[in-house]
Scaffold this active site. Structure first.
Site, PDB file in Angstrom:
ATOM      1  N   ASP A 272       0.832  -1.196   0.000  1.00 23.85           N
ATOM      2  CA  ASP A 272       0.000   0.000   0.000  1.00 23.85           C
ATOM      3  C   ASP A 272       0.869   1.249   0.000  1.00 23.85           C
ATOM      4  O   ASP A 272       2.094   1.176   0.048  1.00 23.85           O
ATOM      5  CB  ASP A 272      -0.920  -0.055   1.223  1.00 23.85           C
ATOM      6  CG  ASP A 272      -2.118   0.882   1.113  1.00 23.85           C
ATOM      7  OD1 ASP A 272      -2.385   1.380   0.003  1.00 23.85           O
ATOM      8  OD2 ASP A 272      -2.784   1.099   2.132  1.00 23.85           O
ATOM      9  N   HIS A 273       0.214   2.413  -0.002  1.00 20.92           N
ATOM     10  CA  HIS A 273       0.835   3.739  -0.072  1.00 20.92           C
ATOM     11  C   HIS A 273       2.329   3.763   0.265  1.00 20.92           C
ATOM     12  O   HIS A 273       2.727   3.549   1.407  1.00 20.92           O
ATOM     13  CB  HIS A 273       0.143   4.696   0.909  1.00 20.92           C
ATOM     14  CG  HIS A 273      -1.227   5.088   0.489  1.00 20.92           C
ATOM     15  ND1 HIS A 273      -1.483   6.138  -0.370  1.00 20.92           N
ATOM     16  CD2 HIS A 273      -2.438   4.570   0.822  1.00 20.92           C
ATOM     17  CE1 HIS A 273      -2.787   6.253  -0.538  1.00 20.92           C
ATOM     18  NE2 HIS A 273      -3.389   5.308   0.167  1.00 20.92           N
TER      19      HIS A 273
ATOM     20  N   ASP B 112       2.763   6.152  -4.176  1.00 22.31           N
ATOM     21  CA  ASP B 112       1.906   7.300  -3.903  1.00 22.31           C
ATOM     22  C   ASP B 112       2.720   8.584  -4.099  1.00 22.31           C
ATOM     23  O   ASP B 112       3.371   9.069  -3.182  1.00 22.31           O
ATOM     24  CB  ASP B 112       1.357   7.221  -2.476  1.00 22.31           C
ATOM     25  CG  ASP B 112       0.455   8.400  -2.125  1.00 22.31           C
ATOM     26  OD1 ASP B 112       0.307   9.300  -2.969  1.00 22.31           O
ATOM     27  OD2 ASP B 112      -0.082   8.415  -1.005  1.00 22.31           O
TER      28      ASP B 112
ATOM     29  N   GLU C 214      -3.894   8.297   7.702  1.00 23.98           N
ATOM     30  CA  GLU C 214      -3.766   6.848   7.788  1.00 23.98           C
ATOM     31  C   GLU C 214      -2.301   6.472   7.727  1.00 23.98           C
ATOM     32  O   GLU C 214      -1.516   7.043   6.968  1.00 23.98           O
ATOM     33  CB  GLU C 214      -4.531   6.158   6.643  1.00 23.98           C
ATOM     34  CG  GLU C 214      -4.499   4.640   6.724  1.00 23.98           C
ATOM     35  CD  GLU C 214      -5.329   3.987   5.635  1.00 23.98           C
ATOM     36  OE1 GLU C 214      -6.314   3.323   5.976  1.00 23.98           O
ATOM     37  OE2 GLU C 214      -4.990   4.152   4.458  1.00 23.98           O
TER      38      GLU C 214
ATOM     39  N   HIS D 268      -9.389   9.072   3.987  1.00 26.57           N
ATOM     40  CA  HIS D 268      -9.061   7.965   4.880  1.00 26.57           C
ATOM     41  C   HIS D 268      -9.736   8.167   6.235  1.00 26.57           C
ATOM     42  O   HIS D 268      -9.833   9.282   6.735  1.00 26.57           O
ATOM     43  CB  HIS D 268      -7.546   7.881   5.100  1.00 26.57           C
ATOM     44  CG  HIS D 268      -6.804   7.339   3.926  1.00 26.57           C
ATOM     45  ND1 HIS D 268      -5.651   7.899   3.440  1.00 26.57           N
ATOM     46  CD2 HIS D 268      -7.048   6.265   3.131  1.00 26.57           C
ATOM     47  CE1 HIS D 268      -5.204   7.211   2.406  1.00 26.57           C
ATOM     48  NE2 HIS D 268      -6.039   6.219   2.206  1.00 26.57           N
ATOM     49  N   GLY D 269     -10.171   7.069   6.834  1.00 26.99           N
ATOM     50  CA  GLY D 269     -10.817   7.145   8.133  1.00 26.99           C
ATOM     51  C   GLY D 269     -12.325   7.125   7.993  1.00 26.99           C
ATOM     52  O   GLY D 269     -12.866   7.039   6.886  1.00 26.99           O
TER      53      GLY D 269
ATOM     54  N   HIS E  29      -9.627   4.355  -2.839  1.00 23.04           N
ATOM     55  CA  HIS E  29      -9.012   4.526  -1.519  1.00 23.04           C
ATOM     56  C   HIS E  29      -9.972   5.311  -0.627  1.00 23.04           C
ATOM     57  O   HIS E  29     -10.835   6.034  -1.107  1.00 23.04           O
ATOM     58  CB  HIS E  29      -7.701   5.312  -1.634  1.00 23.04           C
ATOM     59  CG  HIS E  29      -6.565   4.520  -2.186  1.00 23.04           C
ATOM     60  ND1 HIS E  29      -5.473   4.155  -1.427  1.00 23.04           N
ATOM     61  CD2 HIS E  29      -6.351   4.024  -3.427  1.00 23.04           C
ATOM     62  CE1 HIS E  29      -4.628   3.467  -2.188  1.00 23.04           C
ATOM     63  NE2 HIS E  29      -5.137   3.377  -3.400  1.00 23.04           N
ATOM     64  N   GLY E  30      -9.776   5.187   0.676  1.00 19.65           N
ATOM     65  CA  GLY E  30     -10.585   5.964   1.607  1.00 19.65           C
ATOM     66  C   GLY E  30     -12.059   5.637   1.528  1.00 19.65           C
ATOM     67  O   GLY E  30     -12.905   6.529   1.573  1.00 19.65           O
ATOM     68  N   GLY E  31     -12.391   4.344   1.422  1.00 19.43           N
ATOM     69  CA  GLY E  31     -13.784   3.959   1.247  1.00 19.43           C
ATOM     70  C   GLY E  31     -14.548   3.677   2.525  1.00 19.43           C
ATOM     71  O   GLY E  31     -15.757   3.471   2.488  1.00 19.43           O
ATOM     72  N   SER E  32     -13.845   3.658   3.671  1.00 11.10           N
ATOM     73  CA  SER E  32     -14.528   3.351   4.933  1.00 11.10           C
ATOM     74  C   SER E  32     -15.642   4.353   5.198  1.00 11.10           C
ATOM     75  O   SER E  32     -15.437   5.566   5.092  1.00 11.10           O
ATOM     76  CB  SER E  32     -13.525   3.378   6.088  1.00 11.10           C
ATOM     77  OG  SER E  32     -12.560   2.370   5.937  1.00 11.10           O
TER      78      SER E  32
ATOM     79  N   ASN F 125      -9.560  -0.388  -1.197  1.00  8.63           N
ATOM     80  CA  ASN F 125      -8.773  -0.558   0.022  1.00  8.63           C
ATOM     81  C   ASN F 125      -9.661  -0.483   1.258  1.00  8.63           C
ATOM     82  O   ASN F 125     -10.512   0.396   1.368  1.00  8.63           O
ATOM     83  CB  ASN F 125      -7.697   0.528   0.113  1.00  8.63           C
ATOM     84  CG  ASN F 125      -6.569   0.309  -0.867  1.00  8.63           C
ATOM     85  OD1 ASN F 125      -6.696  -0.439  -1.833  1.00  8.63           O
ATOM     86  ND2 ASN F 125      -5.453   0.962  -0.623  1.00  8.63           N
TER      87      ASN F 125
ATOM     88  N   THR G 115      -9.449   0.943   7.885  1.00  7.32           N
ATOM     89  CA  THR G 115     -10.065   1.473   9.100  1.00  7.32           C
ATOM     90  C   THR G 115     -11.154   0.546   9.631  1.00  7.32           C
ATOM     91  O   THR G 115     -11.186   0.221  10.825  1.00  7.32           O
ATOM     92  CB  THR G 115     -10.657   2.864   8.826  1.00  7.32           C
ATOM     93  OG1 THR G 115      -9.630   3.721   8.327  1.00  7.32           O
ATOM     94  CG2 THR G 115     -11.239   3.464  10.085  1.00  7.32           C
TER      95      THR G 115
END
Length: 343
Positions: free
Chosen positions: A95-96, A131, A169, A214-215, A251-254, A273, A276
């Site tokens: 990842d990143h 990234d 993150e 993210h988060g 990304h950042g799908g939570s 991804n 979280t």
């Protein structure tokens, strides 16, 4: 089955794009979380992607060593062995990785794969992510091009990022980033394709941003615009023809709604991804265990406690099960449940 090889990984991505579903990409940082990912995918009868971040690798190597690449190698070798016990396809990804970490993370991992290939062994990782979002688009493309040239020689797929994922993150904080950088333009997406598509045998995934953060945030705080992904795909087809397309990463799908996620699948997202949510799913059962067994996990007022409940295996097993259940939920939302192409 063994961790997939290059041809099988390509087949996974092609099949997901063609049939409008995506693979959960699960961050792991320990044997327990790696085992949870394998369990979750197997129970969902879904192929999937397991990934290690710079911080996850450092954690896996131990607090005295803190070697991101060494920890990632250790986790990857464990997954290679354990994946053989399951009947789904598993791909390994990193990842990143920011530009300043390439020399200590991605390049050593590619070198490890080169050593394995020289001995006739399989790749350690199937894909890596660079990234370069903190760089100018032109510099990001320049570094990405050099990386893909190296990856292509070793049958490794490269993931690149155009735009910035907000939030925080794995020690990277983008909470103060300008809002316009959270939305990738079609022109920026095209700039990556123009350069990377020229590399012979090079395959890449593109993490384009459309307000991702993210988060987890309260409803209304994150303004996703999935239509940006469609605009990028349309611009690509207009310039290169109907057969041209991006393999997109979310990304950042939570915390995103089911409707928003499903919309992205129609626009070519083949990987999402998840970190979280699975972190919480792993931790929550452990918290339950501690609350319910408070007088057993502690030696209070001269008592000896209860070894059965302070044995780490008792609560780490609960964490593994909780995380696996969350992964199964992700497979359902991303429509990969029951779609293993290897069973």
């Amino acid at each position: 089955m063994p961790v997939v090889d290059y041809e099988k990984y390509c087949k996974m991505l092609d099949n997901a794009y063609k049939n409008h579903y995506a693979y959960p990409a699960i961050n792991v940082s320990s044997l327990e979380t790696a085992n949870a990912a394998l369990r979750g995918f197997a129970e969902a009868k879904s192929d999937g992607i397991i990934q290690v971040s710079v911080g996850g690798g450092a954690h896996a190597s131990g607090s005295c060593v803190k070697d991101s690449a060494l920890g990632a190698i250790s986790l990857a070798e464990h997954i290679h062995r354990m994946a053989e016990q399951y009947n789904v396809g598993i791909a390994l990804h990193t990842d990143h990785c920011k530009p300043e970490k390439l020399d200590s993370f991605v390049y050593p991992l590619i070198a490890e794969t080169e050593k394995r290939r020289a001995k006739g062994e399989k790749n350690l990782f199937n894909s890596h992510m660079f990234d370069g979002s903190e760089l100018s688009v032109s510099k990001n493309v320049e570094v990405s091009t050099k990386l893909l040239e190296l990856c292509a020689k070793n049958q490794i797929i490269l993931e690149v990022e155009a735009g910035v994922v907000g939030g925080e993150e794995d020690g990277m904080n983008n909470e103060g980033v300008s809002k316009d950088k959270l939305y990738t333009t079609p022109e920026d997406m095209l700039e990556f394709y123009r350069a990377l598509s020229k590399i012979e045998s090079g395959r890449f995934m593109l993490a384009a941003t459309f307000g991702n953060v993210h988060g987890v945030y309260k409803p209304g705080n994150v303004k996703l615009k999935p239509i940006i992904l469609k605009e990028g795909q349309d611009a690509l087809k207009a310039e290169y023809g109907d057969d041209a397309h991006y393999y997109l990463v979310f990304h950042g799908g939570s915390g995103s709604s089911k409707e928003e996620i499903e919309e992205t699948l129609e626009y070519g997202v083949i990987k999402m991804n998840i970190d979280t949510d699975t972190q919480y799913a792993f931790t929550r059962p452990i918290v339950d265990h501690m609350f319910k067994n408070y007088d057993g996990v502690l030696k209070i007022e001269g008592e000896v406690g209860n070894k059965k409940v302070y044995d780490p295996r008792s609560y780490l097993k609960a964490g593994e099960i909780g995380m696996a259940e969350r992964i199964k939920e992700a497979c359902n939302v991303l429509r990969s449940t029951g779609k293993t192409i290897f069973g």
